[in-house]
Scaffold this active site. Structure first.
Site, short mmCIF file in Angstrom:
data_model
loop_
_atom_site.label_atom_id
_atom_site.label_comp_id
_atom_site.label_asym_id
_atom_site.label_seq_id
_atom_site.Cartn_x
_atom_site.Cartn_y
_atom_site.Cartn_z
N ASP A 69 36.77 67.01 34.60
CA ASP A 69 36.32 68.39 34.56
C ASP A 69 37.47 69.25 35.11
OD1 ASP A 69 34.64 70.61 34.33
OD2 ASP A 69 33.92 70.38 36.37
N ASP B 227 32.19 66.95 39.41
CA ASP B 227 31.44 67.24 40.64
C ASP B 227 30.19 68.08 40.42
OD1 ASP B 227 32.64 69.63 39.96
OD2 ASP B 227 33.31 70.10 41.99
N ASN C 36 43.01 18.54 47.09
CA ASN C 36 42.39 19.77 46.58
C ASN C 36 41.92 20.68 47.70
OD1 ASN C 36 41.65 21.20 44.17
ND2 ASN C 36 39.51 20.82 44.70
N ASP D 63 43.22 24.41 48.36
CA ASP D 63 42.28 25.54 48.39
C ASP D 63 42.50 26.41 49.62
OD1 ASP D 63 41.08 25.00 46.00
OD2 ASP D 63 39.44 23.82 46.86
#
Length: 914
Positions: free
Chosen positions: A392, A657, A750, A754
């Protein structure tokens, strides 16, 4: 037992319930998608009909209220009975509910199933390691989201919606007793209170732009129109009245003197009595029924889900292959099963939910420091993906402070009479006072004029007429209807002109002269509002839109609406980052063009609302691509343009707004508003700016892209590493007479890997990765996995040959040495792939990771070497490696990094780098 668990897991995946939002969908959005047959309990409908049919005095008495509101004691008593005005679904989840939500991701469910299988097959170490991975993923996500939710809650408290409430207050000693009726110790006061503080019996005032804060019975209404599509699905506003127009409505939403919580006032004004709050409102009842509905995932969640399913499908193909090959070649099907389960764990990106949440939470924290409220976490990624920003003009590109520059008659000469009439209009109107009214009312010296007039009635503003009127009495037996609004709309209802001390009929030549005056003002960057009047007899007491006819044009008030200082640099920065700017405004073409030029939009292709109205969807879809300024738009035009841009494949943001922006804010992928916006705009927005500077938009876009880039890093690293590991396992399983790595060793590897990934959300991102919008592309991730995964397999196979030929680890008796050698290579290469894939540049030289990532990499490498070389080796069935091994290890690692860099350069030339 296993069959039951398997079936339950499959059904769970099919249900898609695991695709939870990071924040619950706003209730109005959810209800807008509710099925048409959703109904509230009959008791609630009966209660609303009773309130609609009851006499005003009877209803006030029943709620222990009065026409001037409640006093403090009555409020306390009502709240003790009804509670706070909140809906249960808006309350934060309990810790238990949140913990369950963090756990029930598809990957955690899968790992839990694998842990159960390990436990059933007496692999207790495997059960402990897999359980630790689930616990790590769940707890980290719980902690990260908890922090993010608390930060968001504290910020959102700063922009809570309010309501105008009449409350009786106790008079202080010394206050004149003539302020109240004899015998009453209180006086009415109009207060602006948070919506949650309302109780049944409160009297509230409603005007354009307000969200209705509770279920209410109207006591007064003047041209009151409400948007209640969330309740009924009707797109057009409905008119509400103080008196029930028909008593035979069976559906509560058809009661035209009842207004509902969550709807919003489009135009007009009214006074209402609160009859229900919180969970016992119509919205609260619908919310309880709607919680069972499946929620449509956002674009962000859809992307995450698609990527997740790519990885899951890959796992469902590869794991059975590993199981079959090991079973047939080794002859030990139990061991093959355990090994296949370990491979499945290795393929599972169980940290994905945590990484996604952590990166989004980090983005939210960053933006909060910039005074930006993130109402929905995944809006951060949408911020980064945005390639079109519709905005706007008034109050967004321009300052939220408008100044009255001139007050002129129809010929353009200064006129104090025009200012007097404009002041009376702004002073006495009770609807939405916009910035123009505020600018007029700053002329406090005109209060003397007000004392000569008394208000009789008003005709509120709406976006169709684009004007509003008040009627005042001059005390001499005359009423004066004073109308102000857009020039074209005012001229439509005028038949004469007052200028140079004379009144002349409005003919075509005068109209042309007047239009020329206003165009000259517009070309100077002034926003022009016309003022007209008409006298009538004092016998008329009620006025409507039909009375806005046969009026006399007095002149104009002209306002200057200067751009914000930050607008031009912000728009330039957004354009440089690949975000196209489109201005959507209801203002006229000349003013819009002048303001756009001042903020740096020099190449202008303009379209007017009338043109939009005449186009069908196909024509408009083409037009929105070639035009960047749209003027004289209605709220429906703005929403339609946003939807057309989305249909064309753009990720669209909307910055607004006002009440006329609410529909477009909801339609956009990411709605952006400011803390001074009307209630309905703030409710529709995903992000709210507390700072006036628009530079925060460019910062938000960059942070959104950093967030996405870091999430993508983890997915690419995990996908390519997992593919390479499985490919290596398939080769080793086919040619080596023992398992290349034990299930426990795979699980430990793993788990350590991780842990290292928890630093990814804090990593740096190269500038070129935030220069353009980024989106999810599951096909690209699959291609990346296929190209980069086998690189690690090349060096895994070299390690197999090294251990087999050089170190003679080629018999089942020496399998521990073989497994130790591959364990170290696997963990080091998995750690270094982070640095290779995190950037398109040359790692460590042209692009260096953040310190948390570097420290985590060093820690993982140290753990990888310590486990086989230290005192814990026997616990993991590893053994110390000879010193000469580490010379080969350095060569393997350097070769791996070099080949990856070569492949990366080729891949970038062929496919690019997301």
């Amino acid at each position: 037992m296993l069959t039951t668990l398997k079936n339950g897991f499959v059904n769970f995946l099919r249900s898609r319930h695991w695709a939870e939002h990071f924040r619950r969908i706003p209730m109005l959005d959810q209800l807008a998608k509710a099925p048409a047959d959703l109904r509230v309990p009959a008791a609630l409908g009966d209660r609303l009909r009773s309130a609609a049919l009851a006499a005003e005095a009877e209803l006030l008495q029943g709620l222990n209220s009065a026409a001037d509101g409640l006093d403090a004691a009555q409020v306390d008593a009502a709240r003790a009975e009804a509670g706070w005005n909140t809906i249960a679904q808006d309350k934060p989840m309990s810790a238990g509910e949140h913990l369950w939500l963090c756990f029930r991701t598809p990957f955690n469910i899968l790992l839990t199933l694998l842990a159960v299988v390990s436990w059933v097959t007496d692999d207790f170490k495997g059960t402990v390691v897999i359980g630790s991975m689930v616990l790590l993923s769940t707890v980290l996500r719980f902690w990260q989201e908890g922090r993010a939710n608390k930060a968001a809650a504290s910020l959102q408290a700063m922009v809570s919606n309010t309501a105008t409430v009449l409350r009786r207050r106790v008079l202080d000693e010394g206050e004149p007793s003539d302020l109240r009726p004899t015998g009453f110790p209180t006086v009415p006061a109009s207060l602006e209170l948070p919506v949650r503080e309302l109780v049944p019996g409160d009297i509230i005032k409603l005007s354009a732009g307000d969200m209705v804060p509770a279920d209410c019975r109207l006591l007064q209404a003047k041209d009151l129109f409400l948007a209640q599509s969330a309740m009924t699905g009707e797109s057009m506003p409905v008119e509400k009245f103080a008196q029930l127009q028909g008593a035979d409505q069976s559906n509560p939403v058809d009661l035209d003197n009842i207004v509902f919580m969550g709807t919003n006032v489009v135009s007009g004004a009214g006074t209402a009595l609160v009859v229900a709050t919180g969970n016992i409102t119509y919205l609260g009842a619908l919310a309880g029924r709607a919680t069972a509905m499946d929620r449509a995932p956002t674009a962000f969640q859809t992307g995450v889900n698609k990527v997740s399913w790519v990885l899951i499908r890959f796992m469902l193909v590869m794991v059975p292959l590993v199981f079959a090959i090991n079973g047939f070649t080794k002859g030990d099907w139990t061991e093959a099963l355990l090994f296949a389960l370990s491979v499945a764990v290795g393929l599972t990106p169980e940290m994905l939910p945590m990484i996604v949440t952590a990166t989004l939470a980090k983005g939210a924290v960053f933006l909060s420091r910039k005074q930006v409220i993130v109402k929905r976490l995944d809006a951060i990624q949408n911020f980064g993906a945005m390639d079109v920003l519709c905005t706007d003009k008034t109050g967004t590109l321009t300052q939220d402070k408008i100044f009255l520059a001139r007050h002129l008659d129809a010929w353009g000469d200064e006129s104090h009479h025009v200012l007097d009439m404009a002041y009376l209009n702004s002073y006495y109107q009770t609807g939405l006072k916009n910035l123009l009214d505020v600018a007029v009312l700053e002329h406090a010296e005109l209060l003397e004029v007000v004392r000569n007039y008394a208000k009789v009635d008003e005709i509120p503003f709406d976006f169709v007429r684009r004007r509003m009127s008040v009627v005042v009495s001059d005390g001499g037996g005359h009423h004066i209807l004073i109308t102000k609004g857009a020039v074209d709309e005012i001229l439509q209802v005028c038949t004469s002109v007052h200028a140079a001390g004379a009144v002349m009929p409005l003919d075509d030549s005068l109209r042309s002269r007047i239009v020329a005056v206003t165009e000259e003002l517009n070309n100077q960057g002034l926003r022009v509002v016309a003022v007209a009047t008409r006298e009538s007899a004092a016998s008329q007491q009620s006025y409507g839109v039909a009375d806005e006819a046969g009026m006399e044009l007095c002149g104009f008030v002209a306002f200057i609406d200067p751009p914000k200082e930050s607008t031009a640099p912000a728009l330039q920065a957004l354009t440089q980052h690949g975000v196209h700017i489109k201005v959507l405004t209801g203002d006229n073409a000349a003013v819009t063009a002048k303001v756009c030029k001042e903020v740096g939009i020099t190449e202008q292709a303009m379209m007017l609302g009338g043109d939009v109205e005449r186009m069908d969807d196909a024509e408009l879809a083409r037009a929105v691509e070639t035009h960047n300024i749209f003027a004289k738009l209605s709220p429906a035009h703005k929403e339609r343009i946003v939807r057309m841009l989305k249909a064309n494949g753009h990720v669209v943001g909307f910055l607004g707004d006002g009440i006329n922006d609410a529909a477009a804010l909801r339609a956009a992928d990411i709605g952006i508003s400011v803390d001074t916006a009307v209630d309905v705009a703030k409710e529709a927005a995903d992000i709210i700016l507390l700072e006036k500077s628009l530079m925060v938009l460019e910062q938000g876009v960059q942070e959104g892209r950093r967030t996405f880039a870091n999430m993508l890093k983890y997915i690419k690293m995990t996908a390519s590493s997992n593919f390479g590991n499985v490919f290596s396992v398939l080769v080793a399983s086919a040619f080596i007479p023992f398992l290349p790595m034990l299930p426990l060793q795979l699980l430990v590897q793993n788990l350590v890997y991780d842990l290292s990934q928890t630093a990814i959300p804090f990593d740096h991102v190269d500038e070129e990765l935030i220069a353009r919008p980024q989106r999810w592309n599951p096909a690209d991730i699959g291609r990346f996995m296929v190209f980069f995964g086998p690189i690690s397999s090349v060096f895994d196979i070299l390690t197999f040959v090294l251990m087999w030929k050089v170190f003679d680890a080629n018999t089942p008796e020496k399998q521990t040495l073989f497994q130790s050698g591959w364990f170290v290579v696997g963990l080091l290469t998995q750690s270094l792939i982070v640095h290779m894939i995190r950037t398109a540049r040359i790692p460590f030289i042209q692009s260096r990771a953040a310190w948390p990532v570097i420290l985590m990499t060093l820690a993982v490498m140290a753990i990888g070497i310590f486990l086989p070389m230290g005192p814990l080796a026997s616990h993991f069935k590893l053994e110390a490696l000879p010193g000469s091994y580490f010379v080969y290890l350095v060569l393997i690692v350097l070769g791996y990094m070099g080949l990856t860099q070569v492949m990366k350069k080729w891949y970038i030339r062929r496919f690019g780098w997301q």
